[in-house]
Design an enzyme around this catalytic site. Structure first.
Site, PDB file in Angstrom:
ATOM      1  N   HIS A  32     -28.329  57.240   0.743  1.00 21.41           N
ATOM      2  CA  HIS A  32     -28.284  57.132  -0.715  1.00 21.41           C
ATOM      3  C   HIS A  32     -29.061  55.903  -1.179  1.00 21.41           C
ATOM      4  CE1 HIS A  32     -25.949  56.114  -4.547  1.00 21.41           C
ATOM      5  NE2 HIS A  32     -26.482  57.303  -4.795  1.00 21.41           N
ATOM      6  N   HIS A  74     -33.034  53.777 -10.276  1.00 21.56           N
ATOM      7  CA  HIS A  74     -31.882  54.518 -10.798  1.00 21.56           C
ATOM      8  C   HIS A  74     -31.665  54.285 -12.287  1.00 21.56           C
ATOM      9  CE1 HIS A  74     -27.613  55.093 -11.840  1.00 21.56           C
ATOM     10  NE2 HIS A  74     -27.673  56.124 -11.018  1.00 21.56           N
TER      11      HIS A  74
END
Length: 296
Positions: A32, A74
């Site tokens: 991740h 992100h």
């Protein structure tokens, strides 16, 4: 830049879903934002560490810059990961390349005489194209799970640029190592129209959305529920499994969370701690999936 090392028993490649899990298959381990528990997320250093740990796949979020480049970031703004003002969408790649995307993770590292020397090239903004190059050049198959972030001022241009990059690598065809994920059903529909062979994952952050999601997603789409959603709604996982959908679960960082995913027969677990999960899965392989002995 890499060791190419991989644990001999580490799971890799896509799994066959619930039926395979029932036969003892273990989930794919997806890093991740790289090995982001110990490294600054979305940096080249985090992804190199994940590959050296043996991760079978790398997850990234992508946003479009003002001059049309997809970068692995992100947040909409730069405040958290680059200590800078402004939004990614308003800046050009050259401007982003001047920023440090790693120091926030270990702010006191410069005062540690025993800290390893950092490679500046590992700390700057990472483009999706560069991450694809790293994956393509690695000495084993490495898959990519690419999440497009919405809403964004550029709308569907994000998916068009993404498919352009995948085509440049020949990854818009059957057998592609790339898959696209999003919380936006519309975004995934765009990818399906532009590149029908690319696998899609509909992300899910609320259990109440599942009945609607189940009705509208494509027949071959995977479902990506959050692990906390699965843990908080015990009937959700079995319902998804019973529907025949394959699950890619985020963000799985503990033994209990991994145990839940194995019981549900998920296809992939997305984790900040790929080395830790691979060790747990390797131990499962030695003792048997239920921990009762047997296996190799």
């Amino acid at each position: 830049m890499r060791s190419g090392a991989r644990r001999p028993d580490a799971p890799h490649g896509p799994r066959a879903g619930p039926a395979a899990a029932a036969a003892g298959a273990l989930p794919q381990v997806v890093a991740h934002r790289g090995a982001s528990h110990d490294n600054a997320e979305h940096t080249l250093g985090a992804y190199v560490a994940a590959l050296d740990d043996g991760a079978a796949a790398l997850e990234c979020d992508v946003r479009l810059t003002a001059d049309g480049h997809l970068v692995c970031v992100h947040d909409r703004t730069l405040r958290r990961t680059a200590s800078a003002e402004g939004a990614v969408s308003t800046m050009e790649l050259a401007q982003l390349s001047e920023l440090d995307f790693a120091s926030w993770k270990h702010p006191w590292a410069d005062l540690d005489d025993e800290a390893p020397e950092r490679d500046p090239a590992h700390d700057t903004v990472l483009t999706l194209r560069r991450l694809c190059e790293v994956a393509a050049d690695y000495d084993r198959r490495v898959e990519l799970a690419i999440e497009t972030k919405h809403p964004t001022r550029y709308g569907g241009l994000v998916e068009r640029r993404l498919v352009d990059v995948l085509r440049d690598f020949g990854w818009d065809r059957p057998g592609t190592p790339a898959r696209v994920m999003s919380f936006s059903h519309t975004a995934l529909q765009r990818v399906e129209r532009l590149a029908p062979a690319v696998p899609l994952v509909m992300l899910l952050d609320k259990a109440a959305l599942w009945p609607m999601v189940h009705r509208v997603i494509g027949p071959d789409w995977r479902v990506g529920p959050g692990v906390e959603v699965l843990a908080g709604h015990p009937r959700l996982g079995p319902r998804i499994t019973a529907s025949g959908r394959r699950m890619h679960v985020w963000t799985v960082n503990t033994r209990d969370q991994l145990d839940l995913c194995v019981r549900l027969g998920v296809e992939a677990v997305i984790t900040d701690r790929p080395a830790y999960l691979l060790d747990l899965l390797e131990a499962r392989g030695r003792t048997g999936a239920d921990g009762s002995g047997g296996g190799v």
